[in-house]
Design a protein around this motif. Structure first.
Motif, PDB file in Angstrom:
ATOM      1  N   GLU A  36       0.814  -1.211   0.000  1.00 20.49           N
ATOM      2  CA  GLU A  36       0.000   0.000   0.000  1.00 20.49           C
ATOM      3  C   GLU A  36       0.852   1.267   0.000  1.00 20.49           C
ATOM      4  O   GLU A  36       0.385   2.314  -0.421  1.00 20.49           O
ATOM      5  CB  GLU A  36      -0.934   0.013   1.225  1.00 20.49           C
ATOM      6  CG  GLU A  36      -1.820  -1.218   1.348  1.00 20.49           C
ATOM      7  CD  GLU A  36      -2.774  -1.382   0.180  1.00 20.49           C
ATOM      8  OE1 GLU A  36      -3.012  -0.399  -0.534  1.00 20.49           O
ATOM      9  OE2 GLU A  36      -3.291  -2.502  -0.026  1.00 20.49           O
ATOM     10  N   ARG A  38       4.401   3.362  -1.165  1.00 22.26           N
ATOM     11  CA  ARG A  38       5.338   3.359  -2.299  1.00 22.26           C
ATOM     12  C   ARG A  38       6.785   3.251  -1.808  1.00 22.26           C
ATOM     13  O   ARG A  38       7.601   4.143  -1.999  1.00 22.26           O
ATOM     14  CB  ARG A  38       5.129   4.614  -3.141  1.00 22.26           C
ATOM     15  CG  ARG A  38       3.827   4.580  -3.920  1.00 22.26           C
ATOM     16  CD  ARG A  38       3.678   5.762  -4.838  1.00 22.26           C
ATOM     17  NE  ARG A  38       2.498   5.618  -5.683  1.00 22.26           N
ATOM     18  CZ  ARG A  38       2.480   4.985  -6.839  1.00 22.26           C
ATOM     19  NH1 ARG A  38       3.585   4.443  -7.308  1.00 22.26           N
ATOM     20  NH2 ARG A  38       1.369   4.895  -7.548  1.00 22.26           N
ATOM     21  N   ASP A 110       4.159   5.028 -13.944  1.00 24.82           N
ATOM     22  CA  ASP A 110       4.372   4.374 -12.655  1.00 24.82           C
ATOM     23  C   ASP A 110       5.391   3.250 -12.780  1.00 24.82           C
ATOM     24  O   ASP A 110       5.343   2.465 -13.738  1.00 24.82           O
ATOM     25  CB  ASP A 110       3.046   3.809 -12.129  1.00 24.82           C
ATOM     26  CG  ASP A 110       3.005   3.703 -10.623  1.00 24.82           C
ATOM     27  OD1 ASP A 110       3.963   3.162 -10.040  1.00 24.82           O
ATOM     28  OD2 ASP A 110       2.022   4.155 -10.024  1.00 24.82           O
ATOM     29  N   ASP A 112       5.529   0.717 -10.826  1.00 22.67           N
ATOM     30  CA  ASP A 112       4.956  -0.526 -10.306  1.00 22.67           C
ATOM     31  C   ASP A 112       3.638  -0.813 -11.032  1.00 22.67           C
ATOM     32  O   ASP A 112       2.695  -0.033 -10.942  1.00 22.67           O
ATOM     33  CB  ASP A 112       4.704  -0.395  -8.800  1.00 22.67           C
ATOM     34  CG  ASP A 112       4.297  -1.712  -8.160  1.00 22.67           C
ATOM     35  OD1 ASP A 112       3.321  -2.332  -8.631  1.00 22.67           O
ATOM     36  OD2 ASP A 112       4.952  -2.127  -7.190  1.00 22.67           O
ATOM     37  N   TYR A 115       0.530  -0.984  -8.650  1.00 23.56           N
ATOM     38  CA  TYR A 115       0.083   0.343  -8.239  1.00 23.56           C
ATOM     39  C   TYR A 115      -0.610   1.077  -9.381  1.00 23.56           C
ATOM     40  O   TYR A 115      -1.608   1.772  -9.184  1.00 23.56           O
ATOM     41  CB  TYR A 115       1.275   1.186  -7.780  1.00 23.56           C
ATOM     42  CG  TYR A 115       1.834   0.824  -6.431  1.00 23.56           C
ATOM     43  CD1 TYR A 115       1.234  -0.144  -5.626  1.00 23.56           C
ATOM     44  CD2 TYR A 115       2.962   1.466  -5.947  1.00 23.56           C
ATOM     45  CE1 TYR A 115       1.758  -0.468  -4.398  1.00 23.56           C
ATOM     46  CE2 TYR A 115       3.492   1.156  -4.703  1.00 23.56           C
ATOM     47  CZ  TYR A 115       2.897   0.187  -3.935  1.00 23.56           C
ATOM     48  OH  TYR A 115       3.411  -0.116  -2.713  1.00 23.56           O
ATOM     49  N   LYS A 118      -4.162   0.008  -9.644  1.00 22.33           N
ATOM     50  CA  LYS A 118      -4.961   0.590  -8.563  1.00 22.33           C
ATOM     51  C   LYS A 118      -5.281   2.050  -8.856  1.00 22.33           C
ATOM     52  O   LYS A 118      -6.403   2.519  -8.654  1.00 22.33           O
ATOM     53  CB  LYS A 118      -4.205   0.499  -7.233  1.00 22.33           C
ATOM     54  CG  LYS A 118      -4.087  -0.888  -6.642  1.00 22.33           C
ATOM     55  CD  LYS A 118      -3.368  -0.813  -5.312  1.00 22.33           C
ATOM     56  CE  LYS A 118      -3.242  -2.188  -4.670  1.00 22.33           C
ATOM     57  NZ  LYS A 118      -2.544  -2.110  -3.360  1.00 22.33           N
ATOM     58  N   CYS A 119      -4.275   2.761  -9.345  1.00 19.73           N
ATOM     59  CA  CYS A 119      -4.444   4.187  -9.614  1.00 19.73           C
ATOM     60  C   CYS A 119      -5.400   4.440 -10.766  1.00 19.73           C
ATOM     61  O   CYS A 119      -6.281   5.292 -10.678  1.00 19.73           O
ATOM     62  CB  CYS A 119      -3.085   4.835  -9.897  1.00 19.73           C
ATOM     63  SG  CYS A 119      -2.001   4.949  -8.451  1.00 19.73           S
ATOM     64  N   HIS A 161       8.593   3.637  -6.988  1.00 22.47           N
ATOM     65  CA  HIS A 161       9.168   3.313  -5.683  1.00 22.47           C
ATOM     66  C   HIS A 161      10.399   4.177  -5.427  1.00 22.47           C
ATOM     67  O   HIS A 161      11.095   4.583  -6.363  1.00 22.47           O
ATOM     68  CB  HIS A 161       9.580   1.849  -5.615  1.00 22.47           C
ATOM     69  CG  HIS A 161       8.432   0.895  -5.689  1.00 22.47           C
ATOM     70  ND1 HIS A 161       7.510   0.775  -4.684  1.00 22.47           N
ATOM     71  CD2 HIS A 161       8.045   0.027  -6.661  1.00 22.47           C
ATOM     72  CE1 HIS A 161       6.617  -0.133  -5.024  1.00 22.47           C
ATOM     73  NE2 HIS A 161       6.918  -0.599  -6.225  1.00 22.47           N
ATOM     74  N   ALA A 232       0.079   4.517  -1.875  1.00 17.83           N
ATOM     75  CA  ALA A 232       0.088   4.255  -3.319  1.00 17.83           C
ATOM     76  C   ALA A 232      -0.881   5.151  -4.076  1.00 17.83           C
ATOM     77  O   ALA A 232      -0.638   5.500  -5.231  1.00 17.83           O
ATOM     78  CB  ALA A 232      -0.256   2.786  -3.573  1.00 17.83           C
TER      79      ALA A 232
END
Length: 296
Positions: A36, A38, A110, A112, A115, A118-119, A161, A232
């Motif tokens: 959750e 970064r 991003d 990741d 992530y 999710k975003c 990250h 995140a």
């Protein structure tokens, strides 16, 4: 313990406080990334505790409560903005004229892929136009110009990250950060493409990033002033707030940060104008223009 990439673990030396995903396994150490937050770190396998499915679900429930509260606050703020827009666009409710909204378009890069998913899901939930790209942080400065040329966004998010590594130097040395230098180089390249800070609004950084370097490079918003971990989804709430604020208005930094999961210790920025454009009228309830209908 037989670890494999994708396993969920915690670190014994840190009291099993955060949930991580195993990203890479080397002979000397294991590379782990926050599920959750970064954050990226390496740890010996002996320091890692494999998380059971029941514990993972329990942690997810608590995390979902935090995220839902943040989303609720954002929606509440969005409703207030929309009511004001409707008042202004109808001459104080004197006219029945319909209007449409064109939010600022976001390019989110991003480091990741989990992530990023999710975003992008949250951007779509908020009704914000998004183009998402996954690439390693070190590739971002090399690819940013071509992506900007292709997408032509109003808002650029550069994240992934990061981590402050005390053994590598002091907090005021870029070399002490895992990926800040790549984020900063990408921001500088983006500013060559569009120098005006209100024509291209930039968020840059991740957990523990060197905030001052990213702002000096040309970012409007960045992490992390207190070198703490950020959530995140924090970049989403910042970018979406700018996207959905009318361009005649400035984005209140305090209002912006209060709707994030990390707050002012993890995020900061400079005065910036909103990027939402309003127009009228809508002919025959034209859904192609009425972007408001797309928000759930």
């Amino acid at each position: 313990m037989n670890l494999k990439v994708g396993d969920f673990v915690t670190r014994k030396s840190y009291g099993n406080d955060l949930l991580f995903r195993v990203s890479k396994i080397d002979q000397q150490s294991v590379i782990i990334v926050g599920e959750e937050l970064r954050l990226i770190a390496d740890a010996p396998a002996s320091d890692l505790l494999l998380v059971t499915e029941s514990e993972k679900s329990s942690r997810k429930i608590e995390e979902n409560k935090i995220e839902e509260n943040c989303y609720r606050l954002f929606r509440q703020d969005r409703r207030l903005t929309r009511h004001r827009n409707e008042y202004e666009m109808t001459g104080g409710y004197k006219s029945k004229s319909s209007y449409f909204e064109l939010p600022g378009r976001i390019l989110h890069i991003d480091g990741d892929p989990v992530y990023l998913k999710k975003c992008t899901d949250l951007y779509e939930k908020l009704g914000v136009p998004i183009y998402g790209v996954h690439m390693q942080e070190k590739e971002m400065p090399l690819q940013i110009a071509s992506l900007l040329e292709m997408v032509r966004p109003d808002i650029l998010v550069i994240t992934g990250h990061d981590a402050y590594m005390r053994s590598k130097g002091e907090q005021n040395e870029v070399k002490a950060y895992r990926n800040t230098k790549f984020f900063a180089e990408a921001v500088r390249e983006a500013r060559k493409f569009e120098p005006h800070m209100d024509h291209l609004v930039i968020f840059a950084g991740a957990c523990q990033s060197y905030f001052e370097t990213l702002i000096r490079a040309g970012a409007n918003f960045a992490s992390s002033p207190e070198r703490i971990n950020i959530h995140a989804l924090d970049p989403v709430y910042i970018a979406a707030k700018v996207s959905l604020t009318p361009f005649m208005d400035s984005v209140s930094i305090w209002e912006l940060l209060k709707n994030t999961l990390t707050g002012e210790k993890g995020l900061g920025g400079i005065e910036t104008k909103g990027l939402l454009r309003r127009g009228m009228p809508i002919k025959n309830d034209d859904e192609d223009l009425d972007t408001r209908k797309k928000e759930r």
